[in-house]
Scaffold this active site. Sequence first.
Site, mmCIF file in Angstrom:
data_model
loop_
_atom_site.group_PDB
_atom_site.id
_atom_site.type_symbol
_atom_site.label_atom_id
_atom_site.label_comp_id
_atom_site.label_asym_id
_atom_site.label_seq_id
_atom_site.Cartn_x
_atom_site.Cartn_y
_atom_site.Cartn_z
ATOM 1 C CE LYS A 208 23.348 42.565 -126.337
ATOM 2 N NZ LYS A 208 22.909 42.577 -127.725
ATOM 3 C CD GLU A 214 13.901 32.544 -118.357
ATOM 4 O OE1 GLU A 214 14.348 33.718 -118.266
ATOM 5 O OE2 GLU A 214 12.979 32.227 -119.123
ATOM 6 N N GLY A 268 22.590 38.306 -128.951
ATOM 7 C CA GLY A 268 22.732 37.109 -128.116
ATOM 8 C C GLY A 268 22.990 35.851 -128.934
ATOM 9 N NE ARG A 269 18.603 36.371 -133.518
ATOM 10 C CZ ARG A 269 18.064 37.433 -132.923
ATOM 11 N NH1 ARG A 269 17.990 37.489 -131.614
ATOM 12 N NH2 ARG A 269 17.603 38.445 -133.639
ATOM 13 C CD GLU A 354 15.891 35.196 -129.826
ATOM 14 O OE1 GLU A 354 15.217 34.807 -128.866
ATOM 15 O OE2 GLU A 354 17.109 35.435 -129.737
ATOM 16 C CG HIS A 385 15.681 3.882 -137.033
ATOM 17 N ND1 HIS A 385 15.358 2.680 -137.618
ATOM 18 C CD2 HIS A 385 16.963 4.158 -137.388
ATOM 19 C CE1 HIS A 385 16.417 2.220 -138.268
ATOM 20 N NE2 HIS A 385 17.409 3.106 -138.150
ATOM 21 C CE LYS A 505 12.887 37.960 -122.380
ATOM 22 N NZ LYS A 505 14.026 38.799 -122.706
HETATM 23 O O1 F6P Z 1 14.571 36.169 -124.573
HETATM 24 C C1 F6P Z 1 15.376 36.150 -125.700
HETATM 25 C C2 F6P Z 1 16.753 36.598 -125.394
HETATM 26 O O2 F6P Z 1 16.808 37.970 -125.272
HETATM 27 C C3 F6P Z 1 17.734 36.109 -126.437
HETATM 28 O O3 F6P Z 1 17.776 36.904 -127.541
HETATM 29 C C4 F6P Z 1 18.985 36.031 -125.656
HETATM 30 O O4 F6P Z 1 19.931 35.247 -126.303
HETATM 31 C C5 F6P Z 1 18.480 35.432 -124.374
HETATM 32 O O5 F6P Z 1 17.224 36.027 -124.181
HETATM 33 C C6 F6P Z 1 19.339 35.636 -123.180
HETATM 34 O O6 F6P Z 1 19.541 36.981 -122.897
HETATM 35 P P1 F6P Z 1 20.693 37.460 -121.935
HETATM 36 O O7 F6P Z 1 21.982 37.013 -122.502
HETATM 37 O O8 F6P Z 1 20.563 38.947 -121.874
HETATM 38 O O9 F6P Z 1 20.446 36.835 -120.586
#
Ligand code: F6P
Length: 540
Positions: A208, A214, A268-269, A354, A385, A505
Amino acid sequence: MSAAPLHDSPAWQRLQTHRQTWEGMTLRQLFQEDPQRASHFSVEACGIYLDYSKHLLRRESLNLLLDLARSRDLESRRDAMFAGEKINHSEGRAAFHAALRAPKGTVMRTDGVDVVPEVHRVLDHMAEFTEAIHSETWRGATGKPIRQIVNIGIGGSYLGPEMAWKALRAYRHPQMQLYFVANVDGATLSDVTAHLDPAETLFIISSKTFTTLETMTNAHAARQWLVDALGEEAVARHFVAVSTNTEAVKAFGMDTEHMFGFWDWVGGRYSMDSAIGLSTMLGVGVQHFQVMLAGFHAMDLHFQNAPLEKNLPVLLGLLSIWYNNFWGAQTQAILPYAYDLARFPAYLQQLQMESNGKSVNEAGQWLSVDTGPIIWGEPGTDGQHSFYQLIHQGTRLIPCDFIGFCHPLSDSAEQHELLMANLIAQAEALAFGKTADELRSEGVAEAQIPFRTFAGNRPSSVLLMDALSPHSLGTLVALYEHSVFTQGIIWGIDSFDQWGVELGKVLAQRIVSDLQGKTRHHHDGSTATLLERYLRRRGH
Ligand code: F6P
Protein backbone atom coordinates in the site's frame (compact mmCIF):
# COMPACT_ATOMS: atom_id res chain seq x y z
CA MET A 1 -23.86 7.32 22.74
CA SER A 2 -23.45 7.67 26.51
CA ALA A 3 -20.45 9.75 27.68
CA ALA A 4 -19.87 7.57 30.77
CA PRO A 5 -16.86 5.21 30.72
CA LEU A 6 -17.92 2.01 29.10
CA HIS A 7 -17.77 -0.12 32.24
CA ASP A 8 -20.01 2.37 34.08
CA SER A 9 -22.66 2.48 31.39
CA PRO A 10 -26.02 1.00 32.35
CA ALA A 11 -25.91 -1.55 29.52
CA TRP A 12 -22.48 -2.79 30.63
CA GLN A 13 -23.49 -2.87 34.30
CA ARG A 14 -26.60 -4.89 33.48
CA LEU A 15 -24.48 -7.46 31.67
CA GLN A 16 -22.13 -7.67 34.63
CA THR A 17 -25.00 -8.31 36.99
CA HIS A 18 -26.49 -10.83 34.60
CA ARG A 19 -23.17 -12.64 34.32
CA GLN A 20 -23.39 -13.41 38.06
CA THR A 21 -26.55 -15.41 37.48
CA TRP A 22 -24.50 -17.90 35.49
CA GLU A 23 -22.78 -19.50 38.47
CA GLY A 24 -23.59 -23.21 38.46
CA MET A 25 -25.51 -23.10 35.17
CA THR A 26 -24.63 -25.77 32.62
CA LEU A 27 -25.21 -26.23 28.93
CA ARG A 28 -26.75 -29.61 29.71
CA GLN A 29 -29.35 -27.79 31.80
CA LEU A 30 -30.02 -25.21 29.11
CA PHE A 31 -30.58 -27.86 26.45
CA GLN A 32 -32.89 -29.76 28.81
CA GLU A 33 -34.90 -26.65 29.60
CA ASP A 34 -35.33 -25.77 25.94
CA PRO A 35 -35.49 -28.77 23.60
CA GLN A 36 -35.65 -26.30 20.67
CA ARG A 37 -32.50 -24.52 21.77
CA ALA A 38 -30.61 -25.47 18.60
CA SER A 39 -33.17 -23.73 16.42
CA HIS A 40 -33.68 -20.84 18.83
CA PHE A 41 -29.96 -20.11 18.83
CA SER A 42 -29.07 -20.52 15.19
CA VAL A 43 -29.33 -18.30 12.16
CA GLU A 44 -28.66 -18.71 8.47
CA ALA A 45 -27.69 -16.07 5.95
CA CYS A 46 -25.55 -15.78 2.81
CA GLY A 47 -25.03 -19.54 2.78
CA ILE A 48 -23.64 -19.64 6.34
CA TYR A 49 -25.51 -21.55 9.01
CA LEU A 50 -24.40 -20.36 12.43
CA ASP A 51 -25.20 -22.62 15.36
CA TYR A 52 -24.51 -20.62 18.51
CA SER A 53 -26.61 -22.77 20.80
CA LYS A 54 -23.54 -24.21 22.51
CA HIS A 55 -22.71 -20.85 24.02
CA LEU A 56 -23.11 -19.83 27.63
CA LEU A 57 -25.98 -17.68 26.57
CA ARG A 58 -29.66 -17.35 27.37
CA ARG A 59 -32.21 -15.20 25.61
CA GLU A 60 -31.76 -12.61 28.33
CA SER A 61 -27.98 -12.58 27.85
CA LEU A 62 -28.41 -12.03 24.14
CA ASN A 63 -30.94 -9.26 24.67
CA LEU A 64 -28.58 -7.50 27.06
CA LEU A 65 -25.73 -7.80 24.55
CA LEU A 66 -27.99 -6.39 21.85
CA ASP A 67 -28.93 -3.53 24.18
CA LEU A 68 -25.23 -2.87 24.65
CA ALA A 69 -24.77 -2.75 20.88
CA ARG A 70 -27.66 -0.30 20.54
CA SER A 71 -26.37 1.84 23.38
CA ARG A 72 -23.10 2.14 21.43
CA ASP A 73 -25.01 3.25 18.31
CA LEU A 74 -23.82 0.24 16.35
CA GLU A 75 -26.38 0.70 13.59
CA SER A 76 -25.63 4.35 12.90
CA ARG A 77 -21.87 3.75 13.14
CA ARG A 78 -22.23 0.91 10.64
CA ASP A 79 -24.22 3.19 8.35
CA ALA A 80 -21.50 5.83 8.69
CA MET A 81 -18.90 3.30 7.53
CA PHE A 82 -21.00 2.37 4.49
CA ALA A 83 -21.60 6.07 3.81
CA GLY A 84 -17.86 6.65 3.42
CA GLU A 85 -17.51 8.82 6.53
CA LYS A 86 -14.01 9.20 7.94
CA ILE A 87 -14.51 6.78 10.78
CA ASN A 88 -10.76 6.11 11.01
CA HIS A 89 -10.31 9.26 13.07
CA SER A 90 -6.67 8.94 14.01
CA GLU A 91 -5.66 8.77 10.34
CA GLY A 92 -8.47 11.02 9.06
CA ARG A 93 -9.67 8.38 6.59
CA ALA A 94 -12.76 6.46 5.63
CA ALA A 95 -12.85 2.68 6.06
CA PHE A 96 -14.57 2.07 2.79
CA HIS A 97 -13.57 -1.51 1.88
CA ALA A 98 -17.24 -2.27 1.19
CA ALA A 99 -16.87 -0.12 -1.96
CA LEU A 100 -14.29 -2.60 -3.30
CA ARG A 101 -17.00 -5.15 -3.91
CA ALA A 102 -19.88 -2.90 -4.85
CA PRO A 103 -21.41 -3.92 -8.19
CA LYS A 104 -20.99 -1.58 -11.14
CA GLY A 105 -23.55 1.19 -11.04
CA THR A 106 -23.80 1.33 -7.24
CA VAL A 107 -23.07 4.80 -5.92
CA MET A 108 -20.72 4.92 -2.93
CA ARG A 109 -19.30 8.32 -2.08
CA THR A 110 -16.52 9.37 0.18
CA ASP A 111 -15.34 12.97 0.27
CA GLY A 112 -18.13 13.68 -2.21
CA VAL A 113 -16.70 11.35 -4.86
CA ASP A 114 -18.40 8.20 -6.09
CA VAL A 115 -15.52 5.70 -5.92
CA VAL A 116 -17.26 2.76 -7.60
CA PRO A 117 -16.34 3.72 -11.20
CA GLU A 118 -12.68 4.01 -10.17
CA VAL A 119 -12.84 0.64 -8.34
CA HIS A 120 -14.18 -0.99 -11.50
CA ARG A 121 -11.61 0.75 -13.69
CA VAL A 122 -8.89 -0.94 -11.62
CA LEU A 123 -10.76 -4.26 -11.61
CA ASP A 124 -11.01 -4.05 -15.40
CA HIS A 125 -7.30 -3.27 -15.65
CA MET A 126 -6.56 -6.31 -13.44
CA ALA A 127 -8.84 -8.47 -15.59
CA GLU A 128 -7.21 -7.28 -18.80
CA PHE A 129 -3.76 -8.04 -17.43
CA THR A 130 -4.87 -11.44 -16.11
CA GLU A 131 -6.32 -12.37 -19.50
CA ALA A 132 -3.11 -11.26 -21.21
CA ILE A 133 -1.06 -13.53 -18.94
CA HIS A 134 -3.44 -16.47 -19.28
CA SER A 135 -3.76 -16.15 -23.03
CA GLU A 136 0.03 -15.77 -23.26
CA THR A 137 -0.20 -12.48 -25.11
CA TRP A 138 1.85 -11.07 -22.25
CA ARG A 139 5.05 -13.07 -22.22
CA GLY A 140 8.35 -12.79 -20.47
CA ALA A 141 11.33 -11.01 -22.00
CA THR A 142 12.57 -14.15 -23.72
CA GLY A 143 9.17 -14.93 -25.21
CA LYS A 144 8.28 -17.67 -22.76
CA PRO A 145 4.79 -17.54 -21.24
CA ILE A 146 4.48 -16.53 -17.57
CA ARG A 147 3.80 -19.55 -15.40
CA GLN A 148 4.91 -18.49 -11.93
CA ILE A 149 3.71 -15.47 -10.01
CA VAL A 150 5.60 -14.26 -6.95
CA ASN A 151 3.73 -11.85 -4.72
CA ILE A 152 6.18 -9.80 -2.69
CA GLY A 153 4.35 -8.09 0.15
CA ILE A 154 3.76 -8.41 3.88
CA GLY A 155 0.88 -8.10 6.36
CA GLY A 156 -2.30 -7.16 4.54
CA SER A 157 -0.40 -7.21 1.26
CA TYR A 158 0.34 -10.89 1.76
CA LEU A 159 -1.88 -12.75 4.22
CA GLY A 160 -5.13 -12.39 2.25
CA PRO A 161 -3.66 -13.38 -1.13
CA GLU A 162 -1.83 -16.36 0.35
CA MET A 163 -4.88 -17.48 2.31
CA ALA A 164 -7.08 -17.17 -0.80
CA TRP A 165 -4.60 -19.03 -3.04
CA LYS A 166 -4.67 -21.97 -0.65
CA ALA A 167 -8.41 -21.75 0.03
CA LEU A 168 -9.28 -21.71 -3.67
CA ARG A 169 -7.02 -24.62 -4.58
CA ALA A 170 -9.87 -26.31 -6.44
CA TYR A 171 -10.36 -23.21 -8.60
CA ARG A 172 -6.77 -22.62 -9.65
CA HIS A 173 -5.85 -21.86 -13.22
CA PRO A 174 -4.07 -25.01 -14.45
CA GLN A 175 -1.03 -23.11 -15.77
CA MET A 176 -0.45 -20.81 -12.85
CA GLN A 177 1.60 -21.35 -9.74
CA LEU A 178 1.72 -18.70 -7.02
CA TYR A 179 4.46 -18.06 -4.48
CA PHE A 180 4.62 -15.58 -1.63
CA VAL A 181 7.59 -13.74 -0.22
CA ALA A 182 6.90 -11.70 2.89
CA ASN A 183 9.61 -12.12 5.52
CA VAL A 184 12.73 -9.94 5.29
CA ASP A 185 14.74 -13.08 6.04
CA GLY A 186 16.60 -13.61 2.77
CA ALA A 187 15.92 -17.32 3.12
CA THR A 188 12.33 -16.75 2.01
CA LEU A 189 13.17 -15.30 -1.37
CA SER A 190 16.01 -17.69 -2.07
CA ASP A 191 13.84 -20.66 -1.12
CA VAL A 192 11.16 -19.48 -3.57
CA THR A 193 13.45 -18.49 -6.44
CA ALA A 194 15.34 -21.79 -6.17
CA HIS A 195 12.33 -23.42 -7.88
CA LEU A 196 11.74 -20.78 -10.53
CA ASP A 197 12.72 -20.14 -14.10
CA PRO A 198 13.26 -16.34 -14.32
CA ALA A 199 12.01 -16.34 -17.92
CA GLU A 200 8.58 -17.62 -16.75
CA THR A 201 8.32 -15.59 -13.54
CA LEU A 202 6.32 -12.45 -12.83
CA PHE A 203 6.87 -10.52 -9.59
CA ILE A 204 4.04 -8.48 -8.13
CA ILE A 205 5.35 -5.92 -5.67
CA SER A 206 2.37 -5.40 -3.40
CA SER A 207 2.56 -2.62 -0.89
CA LYS A 208 0.00 0.00 0.00
CA THR A 209 2.70 2.48 1.02
CA PHE A 210 5.53 1.15 -1.16
CA THR A 211 7.89 2.01 1.68
CA THR A 212 7.69 -1.13 3.82
CA LEU A 213 11.21 -2.27 4.64
CA GLU A 214 10.59 -6.00 4.15
CA THR A 215 8.83 -5.58 0.83
CA MET A 216 11.23 -3.05 -0.63
CA THR A 217 14.24 -5.15 0.42
CA ASN A 218 12.79 -8.28 -1.15
CA ALA A 219 11.74 -6.34 -4.25
CA HIS A 220 15.30 -5.09 -4.81
CA ALA A 221 16.71 -8.57 -4.25
CA ALA A 222 14.19 -10.11 -6.67
CA ARG A 223 15.02 -7.47 -9.25
CA GLN A 224 18.70 -8.30 -8.93
CA TRP A 225 17.95 -12.03 -9.30
CA LEU A 226 16.03 -11.34 -12.50
CA VAL A 227 18.57 -8.88 -13.92
CA ASP A 228 21.40 -11.36 -13.24
CA ALA A 229 19.55 -13.94 -15.32
CA LEU A 230 17.88 -11.88 -18.06
CA GLY A 231 19.40 -8.41 -18.04
CA GLU A 232 18.07 -4.96 -17.10
CA GLU A 233 15.73 -4.63 -20.09
CA ALA A 234 13.73 -7.69 -18.88
CA VAL A 235 12.45 -5.90 -15.76
CA ALA A 236 9.42 -4.27 -17.39
CA ARG A 237 8.04 -7.67 -18.53
CA HIS A 238 8.60 -9.34 -15.18
CA PHE A 239 7.62 -6.75 -12.56
CA VAL A 240 4.32 -5.05 -11.82
CA ALA A 241 3.30 -3.01 -8.80
CA VAL A 242 0.22 -2.80 -6.62
CA SER A 243 0.16 0.32 -4.49
CA THR A 244 -1.50 3.58 -3.51
CA ASN A 245 1.83 5.40 -3.86
CA THR A 246 2.51 6.24 -7.52
CA GLU A 247 5.56 8.40 -6.75
CA ALA A 248 7.29 5.62 -4.81
CA VAL A 249 6.53 3.12 -7.59
CA LYS A 250 8.16 5.48 -10.09
CA ALA A 251 11.12 6.02 -7.77
CA PHE A 252 11.61 2.25 -7.63
CA GLY A 253 12.06 2.35 -11.40
CA MET A 254 8.81 0.70 -12.35
CA ASP A 255 6.54 1.64 -15.18
CA THR A 256 3.32 3.06 -13.70
CA GLU A 257 1.45 1.82 -16.75
CA HIS A 258 1.72 -1.57 -15.08
CA MET A 259 0.75 -0.32 -11.67
CA PHE A 260 -2.55 -1.34 -10.13
CA GLY A 261 -3.81 1.27 -7.74
CA PHE A 262 -5.98 1.44 -4.69
CA TRP A 263 -6.84 4.14 -2.20
CA ASP A 264 -6.04 5.34 1.30
CA TRP A 265 -9.55 4.39 2.42
CA VAL A 266 -8.62 0.70 2.03
CA GLY A 267 -6.84 -0.57 5.15
CA GLY A 268 -4.06 -3.09 4.47
CA ARG A 269 -5.86 -5.87 6.32
CA TYR A 270 -9.08 -5.08 4.44
CA SER A 271 -7.46 -5.15 1.01
CA MET A 272 -7.49 -8.70 -0.31
CA ASP A 273 -10.41 -7.75 -2.56
CA SER A 274 -8.64 -4.67 -3.93
CA ALA A 275 -5.74 -4.67 -6.44
CA ILE A 276 -3.82 -6.43 -3.65
CA GLY A 277 -5.81 -9.42 -4.91
CA LEU A 278 -4.06 -9.29 -8.30
CA SER A 279 -2.17 -12.49 -7.53
CA THR A 280 -5.48 -14.10 -6.53
CA MET A 281 -7.05 -13.09 -9.82
CA LEU A 282 -4.05 -14.41 -11.75
CA GLY A 283 -4.20 -17.60 -9.70
CA VAL A 284 -7.89 -18.41 -10.04
CA GLY A 285 -9.06 -16.34 -12.98
CA VAL A 286 -11.18 -13.25 -13.47
CA GLN A 287 -14.53 -14.92 -13.10
CA HIS A 288 -13.77 -16.64 -9.81
CA PHE A 289 -12.38 -13.39 -8.45
CA GLN A 290 -15.62 -11.64 -9.40
CA VAL A 291 -17.67 -14.36 -7.72
CA MET A 292 -15.56 -13.90 -4.57
CA LEU A 293 -16.37 -10.17 -4.65
CA ALA A 294 -20.06 -11.04 -4.96
CA GLY A 295 -19.70 -13.16 -1.80
CA PHE A 296 -18.19 -10.21 0.07
CA HIS A 297 -20.96 -7.97 -1.18
CA ALA A 298 -23.71 -10.40 -0.14
CA MET A 299 -22.38 -10.27 3.43
CA ASP A 300 -22.14 -6.46 3.27
CA LEU A 301 -25.83 -6.29 2.40
CA HIS A 302 -26.71 -8.73 5.16
CA PHE A 303 -24.71 -6.73 7.72
CA GLN A 304 -26.41 -3.52 6.60
CA ASN A 305 -29.94 -4.82 6.48
CA ALA A 306 -30.54 -7.77 8.79
CA PRO A 307 -31.99 -7.00 12.20
CA LEU A 308 -29.29 -7.11 14.87
CA GLU A 309 -30.59 -10.31 16.46
CA LYS A 310 -30.32 -12.15 13.13
CA ASN A 311 -27.20 -10.44 11.92
CA LEU A 312 -24.28 -12.87 11.64
CA PRO A 313 -21.40 -10.40 12.09
CA VAL A 314 -23.21 -8.72 14.97
CA LEU A 315 -23.83 -12.05 16.71
CA LEU A 316 -20.22 -13.19 16.29
CA GLY A 317 -18.97 -9.82 17.49
CA LEU A 318 -21.23 -9.81 20.55
CA LEU A 319 -20.23 -13.37 21.46
CA SER A 320 -16.59 -12.26 21.44
CA ILE A 321 -17.45 -9.32 23.69
CA TRP A 322 -19.39 -11.59 26.02
CA TYR A 323 -16.46 -13.93 26.69
CA ASN A 324 -13.70 -11.36 26.45
CA ASN A 325 -15.26 -8.83 28.79
CA PHE A 326 -17.62 -10.78 31.01
CA TRP A 327 -16.01 -14.21 31.29
CA GLY A 328 -12.34 -13.21 31.28
CA ALA A 329 -11.50 -15.19 28.15
CA GLN A 330 -8.26 -13.89 26.71
CA THR A 331 -8.17 -15.85 23.51
CA GLN A 332 -10.39 -17.20 20.79
CA ALA A 333 -9.61 -20.24 18.66
CA ILE A 334 -10.40 -20.38 14.95
CA LEU A 335 -10.66 -24.01 13.92
CA PRO A 336 -11.41 -24.61 10.23
CA TYR A 337 -12.14 -28.22 9.37
CA ALA A 338 -10.75 -27.76 5.89
CA TYR A 339 -7.18 -28.32 4.82
CA ASP A 340 -7.60 -25.53 2.29
CA LEU A 341 -8.35 -23.00 5.03
CA ALA A 342 -5.00 -23.66 6.69
CA ARG A 343 -4.00 -19.99 6.51
CA PHE A 344 -7.38 -18.62 7.58
CA PRO A 345 -6.46 -18.36 11.29
CA ALA A 346 -3.28 -16.43 10.37
CA TYR A 347 -5.34 -14.13 8.15
CA LEU A 348 -7.80 -13.50 10.98
CA GLN A 349 -4.96 -12.82 13.38
CA GLN A 350 -4.00 -9.70 11.47
CA LEU A 351 -7.60 -8.75 10.75
CA GLN A 352 -8.64 -8.92 14.38
CA MET A 353 -5.49 -8.23 16.36
CA GLU A 354 -4.20 -5.32 14.28
CA SER A 355 -7.71 -3.86 14.19
CA ASN A 356 -8.71 -4.24 17.81
CA GLY A 357 -5.42 -4.43 19.70
CA LYS A 358 -5.93 -0.96 21.16
CA SER A 359 -5.77 0.55 24.66
CA VAL A 360 -7.37 3.95 24.11
CA ASN A 361 -10.78 4.89 22.81
CA GLU A 362 -11.48 7.14 19.85
CA ALA A 363 -11.19 10.17 22.12
CA GLY A 364 -7.69 9.05 23.13
CA GLN A 365 -8.75 8.09 26.66
CA TRP A 366 -7.33 5.00 28.34
CA LEU A 367 -9.87 2.19 28.27
CA SER A 368 -11.19 0.61 31.42
CA VAL A 369 -12.08 -2.70 29.76
CA ASP A 370 -10.17 -5.28 27.75
CA THR A 371 -10.22 -5.06 23.98
CA GLY A 372 -9.27 -7.47 21.18
CA PRO A 373 -8.77 -11.09 22.19
CA ILE A 374 -5.76 -13.11 21.06
CA ILE A 375 -6.74 -15.01 17.92
CA TRP A 376 -5.11 -18.31 17.14
CA GLY A 377 -5.89 -21.65 15.56
CA GLU A 378 -5.03 -24.44 13.20
CA PRO A 379 -7.08 -26.61 10.93
CA GLY A 380 -8.90 -29.56 12.45
CA THR A 381 -8.07 -32.37 12.98
CA ASP A 382 -4.41 -31.47 13.33
CA GLY A 383 -5.13 -29.34 16.37
CA GLN A 384 -7.01 -32.17 18.07
CA HIS A 385 -3.72 -34.00 18.46
CA SER A 386 -1.83 -31.06 19.88
CA PHE A 387 -3.59 -28.23 21.70
CA TYR A 388 -7.22 -29.39 22.08
CA GLN A 389 -6.31 -31.07 25.37
CA LEU A 390 -6.03 -27.61 26.93
CA ILE A 391 -9.34 -26.47 25.45
CA HIS A 392 -11.09 -29.55 26.87
CA GLN A 393 -9.50 -29.89 30.27
CA GLY A 394 -7.32 -26.84 30.88
CA THR A 395 -8.19 -24.12 33.36
CA ARG A 396 -8.85 -21.46 30.75
CA LEU A 397 -12.04 -20.68 28.91
CA ILE A 398 -11.38 -20.63 25.17
CA PRO A 399 -14.36 -19.91 22.93
CA CYS A 400 -13.95 -21.69 19.60
CA ASP A 401 -15.20 -21.03 16.09
CA PHE A 402 -15.54 -24.32 14.23
CA ILE A 403 -15.79 -23.81 10.48
CA GLY A 404 -16.92 -26.70 8.29
CA PHE A 405 -18.33 -27.53 4.87
CA CYS A 406 -21.00 -30.05 3.90
CA HIS A 407 -19.39 -30.95 0.58
CA PRO A 408 -15.80 -32.09 0.28
CA LEU A 409 -13.22 -30.65 -2.06
CA SER A 410 -11.38 -33.94 -2.12
CA ASP A 411 -12.63 -36.99 -3.99
CA SER A 412 -12.95 -38.96 -0.82
CA ALA A 413 -16.46 -38.64 0.59
CA GLU A 414 -15.51 -41.16 3.25
CA GLN A 415 -12.66 -39.01 4.52
CA HIS A 416 -14.92 -35.98 4.51
CA GLU A 417 -17.39 -37.82 6.73
CA LEU A 418 -14.57 -38.52 9.17
CA LEU A 419 -13.46 -34.90 9.08
CA MET A 420 -16.93 -33.52 9.74
CA ALA A 421 -17.68 -36.15 12.37
CA ASN A 422 -14.67 -34.83 14.23
CA LEU A 423 -15.84 -31.23 14.01
CA ILE A 424 -19.30 -32.06 15.28
CA ALA A 425 -17.93 -34.35 18.00
CA GLN A 426 -15.50 -31.73 19.28
CA ALA A 427 -18.23 -29.12 19.68
CA GLU A 428 -20.40 -31.70 21.45
CA ALA A 429 -17.61 -32.85 23.77
CA LEU A 430 -16.64 -29.30 24.68
CA ALA A 431 -20.22 -28.31 25.49
CA PHE A 432 -21.42 -31.34 27.41
CA GLY A 433 -18.26 -32.99 28.68
CA LYS A 434 -18.36 -36.24 30.59
CA THR A 435 -19.40 -36.50 34.21
CA ALA A 436 -17.91 -38.61 36.97
CA ASP A 437 -21.17 -40.59 37.15
CA GLU A 438 -21.03 -41.39 33.46
CA LEU A 439 -17.48 -42.61 33.87
CA ARG A 440 -18.45 -44.76 36.87
CA SER A 441 -21.30 -46.31 34.96
CA GLU A 442 -18.76 -47.30 32.31
CA GLY A 443 -16.72 -49.02 35.00
CA VAL A 444 -13.87 -46.52 35.11
CA ALA A 445 -11.77 -47.02 38.26
CA GLU A 446 -12.41 -44.39 40.94
CA ALA A 447 -8.75 -43.29 40.99
CA GLN A 448 -8.97 -42.39 37.32
CA ILE A 449 -12.19 -40.40 37.51
CA PRO A 450 -10.65 -36.94 38.14
CA PHE A 451 -8.34 -37.32 35.17
CA ARG A 452 -10.99 -38.55 32.81
CA THR A 453 -13.77 -36.16 33.70
CA PHE A 454 -14.66 -33.44 31.22
CA ALA A 455 -16.31 -30.43 32.83
CA GLY A 456 -18.07 -29.34 29.63
CA ASN A 457 -19.54 -25.81 29.34
CA ARG A 458 -16.79 -24.88 26.92
CA PRO A 459 -18.46 -22.66 24.36
CA SER A 460 -18.24 -22.84 20.61
CA SER A 461 -19.87 -21.58 17.44
CA VAL A 462 -20.28 -23.88 14.49
CA LEU A 463 -20.26 -22.18 11.09
CA LEU A 464 -21.49 -24.63 8.54
CA MET A 465 -21.39 -23.86 4.84
CA ASP A 466 -22.11 -25.90 1.73
CA ALA A 467 -18.72 -25.82 0.11
CA LEU A 468 -15.52 -23.85 0.10
CA SER A 469 -15.79 -21.73 -3.05
CA PRO A 470 -14.90 -18.23 -4.19
CA HIS A 471 -18.35 -17.03 -3.12
CA SER A 472 -18.33 -18.67 0.29
CA LEU A 473 -14.79 -17.46 0.94
CA GLY A 474 -15.92 -13.89 0.22
CA THR A 475 -18.86 -14.18 2.62
CA LEU A 476 -16.69 -15.72 5.32
CA VAL A 477 -14.03 -13.01 5.17
CA ALA A 478 -16.62 -10.21 5.14
CA LEU A 479 -18.38 -11.88 8.08
CA TYR A 480 -15.24 -11.58 10.20
CA GLU A 481 -14.45 -8.07 8.91
CA HIS A 482 -17.80 -6.85 10.16
CA SER A 483 -17.58 -8.82 13.38
CA VAL A 484 -14.28 -7.05 14.09
CA PHE A 485 -16.00 -3.74 13.33
CA THR A 486 -18.88 -4.58 15.68
CA GLN A 487 -16.46 -5.27 18.53
CA GLY A 488 -14.52 -2.09 17.85
CA ILE A 489 -17.71 -0.02 18.02
CA ILE A 490 -18.68 -1.57 21.36
CA TRP A 491 -15.27 -0.71 22.80
CA GLY A 492 -15.32 2.71 21.14
CA ILE A 493 -11.90 2.26 19.55
CA ASP A 494 -10.50 3.06 16.12
CA SER A 495 -10.33 -0.38 14.47
CA PHE A 496 -8.71 1.00 11.35
CA ASP A 497 -5.39 2.44 12.48
CA GLN A 498 -2.27 0.50 13.53
CA TRP A 499 0.09 2.89 15.28
CA GLY A 500 1.31 0.02 17.42
CA VAL A 501 3.49 -1.30 14.59
CA GLU A 502 5.43 1.95 14.18
CA LEU A 503 7.83 2.04 17.12
CA GLY A 504 9.45 -1.30 16.31
CA LYS A 505 9.93 -0.19 12.69
CA VAL A 506 11.68 3.04 13.76
CA LEU A 507 13.91 1.28 16.28
CA ALA A 508 14.86 -1.38 13.73
CA GLN A 509 16.09 1.37 11.39
CA ARG A 510 18.29 2.82 14.16
CA ILE A 511 19.64 -0.60 14.97
CA VAL A 512 20.37 -1.45 11.33
CA SER A 513 22.46 1.68 11.14
CA ASP A 514 24.31 0.65 14.35
CA LEU A 515 24.90 -2.84 12.96
CA GLN A 516 26.30 -1.37 9.78
CA GLY A 517 28.72 0.71 11.85
CA LYS A 518 27.24 3.99 10.58
CA THR A 519 25.99 5.13 13.99
CA ARG A 520 26.38 4.25 17.67
CA HIS A 521 23.04 5.05 19.25
CA HIS A 522 22.68 4.90 22.99
CA HIS A 523 20.64 1.86 24.07
CA ASP A 524 19.55 0.29 27.34
CA GLY A 525 21.90 -2.29 28.88
CA SER A 526 20.09 -5.31 27.49
CA THR A 527 19.85 -4.00 23.93
CA ALA A 528 23.46 -2.80 23.95
CA THR A 529 24.68 -6.20 25.18
CA LEU A 530 22.71 -8.03 22.51
CA LEU A 531 24.11 -5.77 19.80
CA GLU A 532 27.63 -6.20 21.11
CA ARG A 533 27.34 -9.96 21.26
CA TYR A 534 25.80 -10.17 17.80
CA LEU A 535 28.54 -8.01 16.26
CA ARG A 536 31.25 -10.00 18.03
CA ARG A 537 29.85 -13.31 16.82
CA ARG A 538 29.69 -11.88 13.31
CA GLY A 539 33.38 -11.04 13.57
CA HIS A 540 32.98 -7.25 13.71
O1 F6P B 1 3.21 -2.90 9.68
C1 F6P B 1 1.84 -3.09 9.57
C2 F6P B 1 1.35 -2.77 8.21
O2 F6P B 1 1.27 -1.40 8.02
C3 F6P B 1 0.02 -3.43 7.94
O3 F6P B 1 -1.04 -2.72 8.42
C4 F6P B 1 0.06 -3.59 6.47
O4 F6P B 1 -0.88 -4.51 6.04
C5 F6P B 1 1.48 -4.04 6.28
O5 F6P B 1 2.21 -3.30 7.22
C6 F6P B 1 2.04 -3.85 4.91
O6 F6P B 1 2.03 -2.51 4.52
P1 F6P B 1 2.21 -2.09 3.01
O7 F6P B 1 1.13 -2.72 2.23
O8 F6P B 1 2.16 -0.60 3.01
O9 F6P B 1 3.56 -2.59 2.57
